[in-house]
Write a protein that holds these residues in place. Structure first.
Motif, short mmCIF file in Angstrom:
data_model
loop_
_atom_site.label_atom_id
_atom_site.label_comp_id
_atom_site.label_asym_id
_atom_site.label_seq_id
_atom_site.Cartn_x
_atom_site.Cartn_y
_atom_site.Cartn_z
N ARG A 49 9.59 -1.53 7.57
CA ARG A 49 10.14 -2.32 6.48
C ARG A 49 9.31 -2.21 5.21
O ARG A 49 8.09 -2.09 5.25
N HIS A 50 10.00 -2.25 4.08
CA HIS A 50 9.40 -2.36 2.74
C HIS A 50 8.37 -1.26 2.45
O HIS A 50 7.35 -1.50 1.80
N PHE A 51 8.66 -0.05 2.89
CA PHE A 51 7.73 1.05 2.67
C PHE A 51 7.49 1.28 1.18
O PHE A 51 6.34 1.37 0.73
N HIS A 52 8.56 1.39 0.41
CA HIS A 52 8.42 1.72 -1.01
C HIS A 52 7.76 0.59 -1.80
O HIS A 52 6.98 0.85 -2.72
N ALA A 53 8.03 -0.64 -1.43
CA ALA A 53 7.37 -1.76 -2.10
C ALA A 53 5.87 -1.74 -1.83
O ALA A 53 5.05 -1.98 -2.73
N LEU A 54 5.50 -1.43 -0.60
CA LEU A 54 4.08 -1.37 -0.25
C LEU A 54 3.36 -0.24 -1.00
O LEU A 54 2.23 -0.40 -1.47
N ILE A 55 4.04 0.90 -1.13
CA ILE A 55 3.46 2.02 -1.88
C ILE A 55 3.23 1.60 -3.33
O ILE A 55 2.18 1.91 -3.93
N GLN A 56 4.18 0.88 -3.91
CA GLN A 56 4.03 0.44 -5.31
C GLN A 56 2.88 -0.56 -5.45
O GLN A 56 2.13 -0.51 -6.44
N PHE A 57 2.72 -1.44 -4.48
CA PHE A 57 1.59 -2.38 -4.55
C PHE A 57 0.25 -1.62 -4.44
O PHE A 57 -0.73 -1.97 -5.10
N GLN A 58 0.24 -0.59 -3.61
CA GLN A 58 -1.00 0.20 -3.52
C GLN A 58 -1.27 0.94 -4.83
O GLN A 58 -2.42 1.03 -5.28
N LEU A 59 -0.23 1.47 -5.45
CA LEU A 59 -0.40 2.12 -6.75
C LEU A 59 -0.87 1.13 -7.80
O LEU A 59 -1.67 1.48 -8.68
#
Length: 538
Positions: free
Chosen positions: A115-125
């Protein structure tokens, strides 16, 4: 007034806000299968826009512009300040240049495993970009925590027993490092009364006596913290299992994580506690170079002993970090320039290798990523050539950027008391890296079991996965074509780091400058007069 002129002054904060707002939008959209395609498009568009912003900042920085953004218009050192110089801009471009093909790769199916892979990537960025543009130590800690929290979830994304096992260790180690970070920052604030990097560069040289001992202790505590993040000996033991267990796109993005530790060492130990640090000057120098050389040496032996492809690449990540830190440990502008060039190259190559590992493993049937005879891969020519290019660059064969970067490191070590050791370690690590990757390649493409043909992904990898991996490899090759302008940029970035007065003028303004300080600069590159600054310097 045009839209561009309205946005331009806010570019530093937009590098942080863009992934933050994108992440929040993606959470609101959700990640159901019906909305996954929309989430992919939004995430890719956001990273592409972030890359354009980073390139704009790099072009401005290359002209000598120091961008300072005072959040809430509070003057430094009292308010939050974001600063973009040549080094920050370089790190922003590198972050987005890795993230874009990694997201494209993940959109091939990995993002649907949890779940929420892309949101997590954006938070890491958001955490990565914030760490690279922040102008004070406390907010560096804050952005560290943002990117780490996202990485905790990304590591176990897709679940699995092994990921949860190493995930617990990863979280425990980083929580301990975060506690040490707070202790180190607290000690520095207690002595100097500030955490603004420009202000610290002025106040640290004036601290003497017992207070200087406290500062030195704080600096060494921070070296331990950043050593954990960068995976420096003896603090790298967590990395091989962690990166090997992560999914391919997550491991590729994690190639940037170690560079945050390297970047922090440059800012704190190269500048604040650098050659002009008074009684606390170069407190890390006796430790950094020998530990860095030891990191490279032990890591390459780990790569030779690796039994799986992901673990081999994980050890090569550590070996590359050792080479970068060894160059930083020389404390000269030429060495810092070499470190920056080699860091950009190694990040692209390591990220490509993590993606390539998954492409190969998926076509080997039950053998998967283990370094043993398995089913023939469905794309032997394509994947073999990609591995050959990555191996040649990682090992430092001419004319690829790995060779150029290592040559810059060796040249920068000329005349240093540890020159012989640096040459032995750097050249030996390059040779053994080639041996390790050649061994892996022979097992993957030559020592196959034809009777198992078809047990893997016989159709081969999709064009999206292959193109994403090739994009990272092409980025490395482009560094060879653009070697001359890139070297001029890294030379200027290294010189700008030594120009403390210009940095303080930009961040603190004329009223915040302490004109009584002597400003002794680090050892210059050969042929550059001592004390020479960059544009806007004295």
């Amino acid at each position: 007034m045009s839209l561009a002129s309205l946005i331009s002054p806010h570019l530093p904060v937009l590098t942080v806000l863009l992934p933050a707002f994108t992440a929040m939008l993606l959470v609101l959209i959700g990640d159901s299968r019906e909305r996954l395609v929309l989430a992919r498009r939004i995430a890719l568009a956001s990273v592409a826009l972030g890359l354009l912003l980073a390139l704009k900042l790099a072009l401005d920085a290359h002209g000598g512009e120091l961008r300072v953004y005072r959040v809430g218009d509070w003057p430094a050192p009292f308010g939050i300040v974001l600063v973009v110089d040549r080094l920050s801009a370089l790190m922003l471009v590198l972050t987005q240049a890795v993230a874009l093909p990694v997201l494209l790769y993940a959109s091939g199916g990995w993002d649907s495993h949890g779940r929420h892979f892309h949101a997590l990537i954006q938070f890491q960025l958001m955490g990565l970009c914030g760490a690279f543009v922040t102008g004070d130590l406390f907010n560096l800690f804050v952005f560290f925590e943002v990117l780490l929290i996202a990485s905790y979830v990304l590591l176990v994304h897709g679940q699995g027993k092994e990921r949860f096992r190493v995930g617990v260790q990863y979280v425990a180690i980083n929580l301990a490092a975060s506690a040490l970070f707070l202790i180190g920052v607290s000690l520095i604030y207690a002595v100097t009364g500030t955490l603004n990097m420009a202000d610290l560069a002025q106040r640290v040289p004036r601290v003497t006596g017992d207070e200087a001992l406290v500062l030195q202790a704080a600096a060494l505590i921070l070296l331990v913290v950043f050593g954990v993040k960068a995976a420096m000996l003896p603090l790298y033991l967590w990395l091989p299992a962690t990166y090997a267990a992560a999914s391919a796109p997550v491991a590729a993005l994690f190639a940037l994580m170690t560079k945050v530790g390297v970047y922090s060492i440059v800012r704190v130990h190269g500048v604040i506690f650098g050659a002009d640090g008074g009684a606390s000057a170069l407190v890390a120098e006796p430790w950094l170079l020998p530990l860095a050389l030891g990191t490279s040496a032990l890591a390459v032996f780990g790569a030779l002993a690796a039994q799986t492809l992901p673990r081999l690449v994980a050890y090569l990540t550590i070996a590359s970090v050792g080479t970068i830190l060894a160059s930083l440990g020389l404390f000269s502008t030429a060495a810092w320039s070499a470190a920056l060039y080699y860091m950009a190259h190694s990040t692209l190559v390591i990220a490509a290798l993590f993606l390539l590992v998954e492409l190969v493993a998926s076509q080997r049937g039950d053998a998967d990523s283990r370094l043993e005879a398995g089913a023939p891969v469905a794309q032997p020519v394509l994947l073999g050539l990609m591995l050959l290019l990555a191996a040649a660059s990682a090992a430092g064969l001419p004319p690829l950027p790995g060779f150029i970067g290592k040559l810059m490191v060796l040249q920068a070590s000329s005349g240093h008391e540890a020159q012989v050791w640096i040459w032995i370690v750097v050249l030996s690590v390059g040779f053994l890296t080639l041996v390790g990757l050649a061994r892996a390649g022979s097992l993957l493409f030559w020592s196959t079991r034809p009777e198992l043909a078809g047990t893997g992904t016989a159709a081969g990898a999709s064009s999206k996965l292959v193109l994403a991996t090739i994009a990272l490899l092409v980025g490395g090759v482009a560094m060879t074509v653009l070697a001359d302008p890139l070297k001029r940029y890294t030379d200027a970035a290294a010189a700008q780091l030594t120009d403390h007065r210009a940095y303080a003028l930009g961040v603190l303004g004329g009223e915040g400058i302490d004109t009584t300080l002597p400003y002794v600069f680090p050892r210059p590159a050969a042929g550059v007069p001592a004390g020479q600054g960059t544009e806007g310097g004295p």
